[in-house]
Design a protein around this motif. Sequence first.
Motif, short mmCIF file in Angstrom:
data_model
loop_
_atom_site.label_atom_id
_atom_site.label_comp_id
_atom_site.label_asym_id
_atom_site.label_seq_id
_atom_site.Cartn_x
_atom_site.Cartn_y
_atom_site.Cartn_z
N SER A 190 49.82 17.94 -4.39
CA SER A 190 49.53 16.81 -3.49
C SER A 190 50.67 16.53 -2.54
O SER A 190 50.46 16.33 -1.33
N THR A 191 51.89 16.49 -3.06
CA THR A 191 53.06 16.20 -2.23
C THR A 191 53.21 17.24 -1.13
O THR A 191 53.41 16.91 0.04
N ILE A 192 53.09 18.51 -1.50
CA ILE A 192 53.26 19.58 -0.52
C ILE A 192 52.09 19.59 0.47
O ILE A 192 52.29 19.81 1.67
N ALA A 193 50.89 19.31 -0.01
CA ALA A 193 49.73 19.24 0.90
C ALA A 193 49.95 18.17 1.96
O ALA A 193 49.65 18.39 3.13
N HIS A 194 50.50 17.01 1.57
CA HIS A 194 50.80 15.95 2.55
C HIS A 194 51.82 16.45 3.58
O HIS A 194 51.65 16.23 4.78
N ARG A 195 52.86 17.13 3.11
CA ARG A 195 53.89 17.64 4.03
C ARG A 195 53.29 18.66 5.00
O ARG A 195 53.58 18.64 6.19
N LEU A 196 52.46 19.56 4.46
CA LEU A 196 51.82 20.57 5.32
C LEU A 196 50.91 19.91 6.34
O LEU A 196 50.87 20.31 7.50
N SER A 197 50.18 18.90 5.90
CA SER A 197 49.27 18.19 6.79
C SER A 197 50.05 17.54 7.94
O SER A 197 49.65 17.61 9.10
N ASN A 198 51.18 16.92 7.61
CA ASN A 198 52.02 16.29 8.64
C ASN A 198 52.56 17.32 9.62
O ASN A 198 52.63 17.07 10.82
N SER A 199 52.96 18.48 9.11
CA SER A 199 53.55 19.53 9.97
C SER A 199 52.51 20.23 10.83
O SER A 199 52.78 20.58 11.97
N THR A 200 51.32 20.47 10.27
CA THR A 200 50.31 21.28 10.96
C THR A 200 49.24 20.45 11.66
O THR A 200 48.47 20.98 12.44
N LYS A 201 49.20 19.16 11.32
CA LYS A 201 48.15 18.25 11.82
C LYS A 201 46.76 18.66 11.33
O LYS A 201 45.75 18.28 11.91
N ILE A 202 46.72 19.43 10.24
CA ILE A 202 45.45 19.78 9.60
C ILE A 202 45.18 18.72 8.52
O ILE A 202 46.07 18.43 7.73
N PRO A 203 43.99 18.14 8.50
CA PRO A 203 43.70 17.10 7.50
C PRO A 203 43.83 17.64 6.07
O PRO A 203 43.57 18.81 5.81
N PHE A 204 44.22 16.74 5.16
CA PHE A 204 44.41 17.07 3.75
C PHE A 204 43.39 16.32 2.90
O PHE A 204 43.16 15.13 3.12
N VAL A 205 42.79 17.04 1.96
CA VAL A 205 41.84 16.44 1.03
C VAL A 205 42.23 16.84 -0.39
O VAL A 205 42.46 18.01 -0.67
N ASP A 206 42.30 15.85 -1.26
CA ASP A 206 42.54 16.08 -2.68
C ASP A 206 41.16 16.15 -3.35
O ASP A 206 40.38 15.20 -3.25
N LEU A 207 40.85 17.27 -4.00
CA LEU A 207 39.52 17.46 -4.60
C LEU A 207 39.20 16.35 -5.59
O LEU A 207 38.09 15.79 -5.57
N ASP A 208 40.14 16.01 -6.47
CA ASP A 208 39.88 14.96 -7.46
C ASP A 208 39.59 13.61 -6.78
O ASP A 208 38.70 12.88 -7.20
N LYS A 209 40.35 13.29 -5.72
CA LYS A 209 40.12 12.02 -5.02
C LYS A 209 38.74 12.01 -4.35
O LYS A 209 38.06 10.98 -4.31
N SER A 210 38.31 13.16 -3.83
CA SER A 210 36.97 13.26 -3.23
C SER A 210 35.88 13.00 -4.27
O SER A 210 34.89 12.33 -3.99
N ILE A 211 36.10 13.51 -5.48
CA ILE A 211 35.14 13.29 -6.57
C ILE A 211 35.13 11.82 -6.97
O ILE A 211 34.06 11.23 -7.16
N GLU A 212 36.30 11.21 -7.05
CA GLU A 212 36.38 9.79 -7.39
C GLU A 212 35.68 8.93 -6.34
O GLU A 212 34.96 7.99 -6.68
N GLU A 213 35.88 9.26 -5.06
CA GLU A 213 35.23 8.50 -3.98
C GLU A 213 33.71 8.64 -4.05
O GLU A 213 32.98 7.67 -3.85
N ARG A 214 33.25 9.84 -4.35
CA ARG A 214 31.80 10.08 -4.41
C ARG A 214 31.15 9.30 -5.55
O ARG A 214 30.05 8.79 -5.39
#
Length: 172
Positions: free
Chosen positions: A15-39
């Motif tokens: 998760s931490t690295i995904a956030h950093r990558l998202s900030n650097s690349t401007k590609i949106p980040f999704v955490d699979l578990d959080k998506s399941i919790e939201e659903r």
Amino acid sequence: MRKIILLGYMGSGKSTIAHRLSNSTKIPFVDLDKSIEERTNLSINQIFEQRGEIYFRKLEREVFIELLNSPGNLIISLGGGAPCYANNHELLKGENVISIYLKASVETLFERLVSNKSKRPIIAKMNEDEMKEFIAKHLFERSFYYNHAQYKVIMDGKTKEEAAQEILEILA
């Protein structure tokens, strides 16, 4: 449309690295578990308690496939067990998929997890010896699935910034 998938054991830094990558690349980040919790409007623990693991694993695969098929680029962080069930490891080599295993040793994972184990119900009540044994056993069982990733980034002795930089080089 590229899907960048980060996988690895809990505490590997997904998760931490995904956030950093998202900030650097401007590609949106999704955490699979959080998506399941939201659903479901339930926590992962509540899903396990109320509906059981089989229900969770089916839903996990369904949401994972939806994310892979969604339009646009996306960084997806998987739960530690996601690649190990329902043949999800086969999805790690799909077209337009870049899968990266954040590989950490038992010692590295233990060091990262021991300080905040209360936030992780599966290990919260374990003493240090039980925890090390649990991590080692799980890592051994899951390594077959994790190793289906196209790339591996060794996390031992690296800062999260260094690991994120290494992944940016893979993506370049």
